[in-house]
Design a protein around this motif. Structure first.
Motif, PDB file in Angstrom:
ATOM      1  N   VAL A 287      -0.624  -6.379   1.302  1.00  0.00           N
ATOM      2  CA  VAL A 287       0.591  -7.200   1.258  1.00  0.00           C
ATOM      3  C   VAL A 287       1.190  -7.099  -0.147  1.00  0.00           C
ATOM      4  O   VAL A 287       0.589  -6.543  -1.068  1.00  0.00           O
ATOM      5  CB  VAL A 287       0.312  -8.690   1.595  1.00  0.00           C
ATOM      6  N   ALA A 288       2.397  -7.658  -0.270  1.00  0.00           N
ATOM      7  CA  ALA A 288       3.084  -7.769  -1.557  1.00  0.00           C
ATOM      8  C   ALA A 288       3.149  -6.416  -2.277  1.00  0.00           C
ATOM      9  O   ALA A 288       3.510  -5.420  -1.676  1.00  0.00           O
ATOM     10  CB  ALA A 288       2.431  -8.865  -2.410  1.00  0.00           C
ATOM     11  N   VAL A 289       2.748  -6.377  -3.566  1.00  0.00           N
ATOM     12  CA  VAL A 289       2.943  -5.138  -4.332  1.00  0.00           C
ATOM     13  C   VAL A 289       2.125  -3.988  -3.744  1.00  0.00           C
ATOM     14  O   VAL A 289       2.539  -2.828  -3.793  1.00  0.00           O
ATOM     15  CB  VAL A 289       2.606  -5.366  -5.830  1.00  0.00           C
TER      16      VAL A 289
ATOM     17  N   LEU B 246       1.526  -3.537  -0.537  1.00  0.00           N
ATOM     18  CA  LEU B 246       2.287  -3.068   0.625  1.00  0.00           C
ATOM     19  C   LEU B 246       3.479  -2.232   0.170  1.00  0.00           C
ATOM     20  O   LEU B 246       3.764  -1.165   0.741  1.00  0.00           O
ATOM     21  CB  LEU B 246       2.764  -4.273   1.451  1.00  0.00           C
TER      22      LEU B 246
END
Lengths: 293, 245
Positions: B75-77, B79
């Motif tokens: 997720v986030a960075v 992803l």
């Protein structure tokens, strides 16, 4: 002109360029921790729950420190954060469950449909009827499936068709097809996942507006968890749901908004897809990517 | 909660593969342009043969991305890193295809050694390669500002392509005797322009990875961090080729 400025094989992104609006409170008071700044085009729908500068103490322990946030109707709002961050405390504040614990103090305001649930003239029993709760471990009564669902309505003097209420509640909890031929068997004979859906049905039978769920699938296997998640997704058509979960994939699968709490403060509240792709706060990013917590 | 150390290892391995891809494509580009500028048909054939290795690396990077997505649900960075990797992998592979296509023109230009040098094509090639190298550095250093410089440079390459196109068309209209060579030079110009587009795409993906901001389909005026570029250097051309790669 030969220049191919809009490239014929330009990449496509699954992530929209338009950043969704954070569900920050437009008029939230200052002590918001690092929570996202509200934007002018915040949702115009009246929130189902409005939390304003909420503080909560267990004795000297300042467990919630100035939480302000809105919970939108017919949405699933997830509360995430490391152990001890205050997410379960916040959940229990939403239907006055915490005041059953001695030595606790609450400051701030919680409005449900604009009404202060902690006002002197508000009956906590009525609050808990409107704002029901499903707990981490399934806790059916040692009675029949039917009695488990009907009990709350009966003691509240329900005068309608009890059989229809039981069926409707079990259907909403996605349990009817599995138990319709054994309604008078003991609820304790059901599997863990079925017992949890029975508890959801029991909560729905008193016809609440809001359902609070405290890690409702943490004790269940993946298939039972999946059933609960499908049920939650269906329930939001008729109810507003607030869920505490340690499972971030679960939060990302089922919730529309996610609030990240850390050490009693609301760090960030955003649409779930934004929080898990482009969190605004470094601390949120560190938590959801497993770099701390 | 992701298993951080395992995910970090997988991401480091992915970054290594992408760096290999960037190096390999840069080498293909240098060889392709040297083959054209020097009329070296053997070198051109090496580039054509070398495209298989680029294709194989593309598949390996895709497999690594798929593996990380399946096993780690980033997720986030993390992803955004995966999304970027999938996209720039395709861009690098397409640049490799354009290098192969550039090389296929070499044998047609052998009979007209001076014609290519008389156009703005060497300058275009220099600028496209600079963009590619800066995009690679921006990736290695997670440098969002360097990436923005690449994005801005694309406009300069586009301008050179337009000028080259007009010059070559004019030569045809004037009844130039080597019209077939001119047709090949047009394809060279188009390939160089497309290479710079892909370098720009790579840079945009890097900005997305670092900031979460999508710069595609936006003018430079809409990006407050877009750099001011110096006017195009009209002097030296082709100087980034002919060196060791």
């Amino acid at each position: 002109m030969p220049t191919d400025e809009s490239t014929d094989d330009a990449p496509t992104s699954p992530v929209s360029a338009d950043a969704p609006t954070p569900n920050g409170r437009p008029d939230a008071p200052e002590p918001q921790g690092e929570a996202a700044a509200p934007e002018a085009d915040a949702p115009s729908v009246r929130p189902k729950l409005r939390i304003e500068d909420l503080h909560f103490w267990y004795g000297e322990n300042h467990a919630l420190q100035g939480i302000s946030m809105d919970v939108q109707p017919n949405r699933v709002t997830a509360l995430i954060g490391p152990s001890g961050c205050g997410k379960s405390t916040l959940l229990r504040c939403l239907n006055r469950m915490n005041e059953l614990i001695q030595g606790t103090t609450l400051e701030g305001t919680i409005l449900a449909d604009g009404q202060d649930i902690y006002a002197d003239d508000t009956d906590p029993v009525m609050v808990r009827r409107r704002i029901g709760m499903v707990f981490q471990k399934p806790n059916p009564f040692p009675k029949s499936i039917y009695k488990n669902v009907a009990w709350g309505a009966e003691i509240n003097g329900y005068t309608g068709d009890l059989d229809a209420l039981v069926e409707r509640s079990l259907r909403q909890a996605a349990l009817w097809d599995e138990v319709k031929d054994q309604l008078h068997s003991s609820a304790l004979d059901l599997s863990g996942g079925q017992q949890q859906r029975l508890c959801i049905a029991r909560t729905l039978a008193v016809q609440p507006d809001v359902v609070l769920m405290d890690e409702p699938a943490s004790a269940l296997d993946p298939i039972a968890t999946s059933k609960i998640e499908e049920t939650i997704t269906e329930l939001k058509k008729d109810y507003t749901i607030v869920i505490v979960t340690h499972n971030m994939q679960q939060a990302s699968r089922i919730s529309d908004e996610t609030a990240f709490l850390y050490m009693g403060r609301l760090i960030e509240m955003s649409p779930t897809d934004q929080l898990f792709t482009r969190p605004e706060k470094d601390r949120t990013e560190a938590y959801v990517t497993g770099r701390f917590g | 909660m992701p298993n951080r150390s395992s995910l970090d290892q997988e991401l480091a391995s992915l970054r290594g593969l992408i760096a290999d891809m960037a190096n390999r494509v840069d080498e293909q580009f240098a060889n392709a342009m040297n083959a054209l500028l020097q009329g070296d048909v053997d070198l051109a054939e090496e580039v054509v043969a070398g495209d298989d290795a680029v294709d194989a690396l593309e598949l390996r990077i895709d497999e690594q991305c798929e593996r990380i997505l399946a096993l780690h649900s980033p997720v986030a960075v993390d992803l955004r890193m995966l999304i970027m990797a999938v996209k720039i992998n395709t861009d690098f592979e397409r640049i490799g295809d354009h290098c192969r296509n550039l090389s296929r023109n070499a044998r047609y230009l052998v009979d007209a050694p001076g014609l290519l040098a008389d156009t703005r094509l060497p300058k275009m090639a220099d600028m496209s390669r600079t963009m590619l190298r800066e995009a690679e550095m921006a990736f290695l250093e997670n440098d969002r500002l360097k990436a923005r410089k690449v994005i801005a440079r694309d406009l300069q390459v586009n301008r050179l392509h337009e000028e080259t196109f007009a010059t070559l068309v004019e030569m045809c209209e004037d009844g130039h005797e080597q019209s077939e060579v001119i047709a090949h030079l047009l394809t060279v110009s188009k390939a160089l322009e497309r290479i710079s587009d892909h370098a720009k795409n790579i840079a945009q993906s890097i900005v997305f990875m670092v900031e979460g901001q999508d710069l595609r389909h936006r003018g430079l005026k809409d990006d407050p961090d877009a750099p001011d570029l110096p006017p195009l250097d009209e002097s030296a051309a082709g100087e980034s080729f002919g060196e060791e790669v």
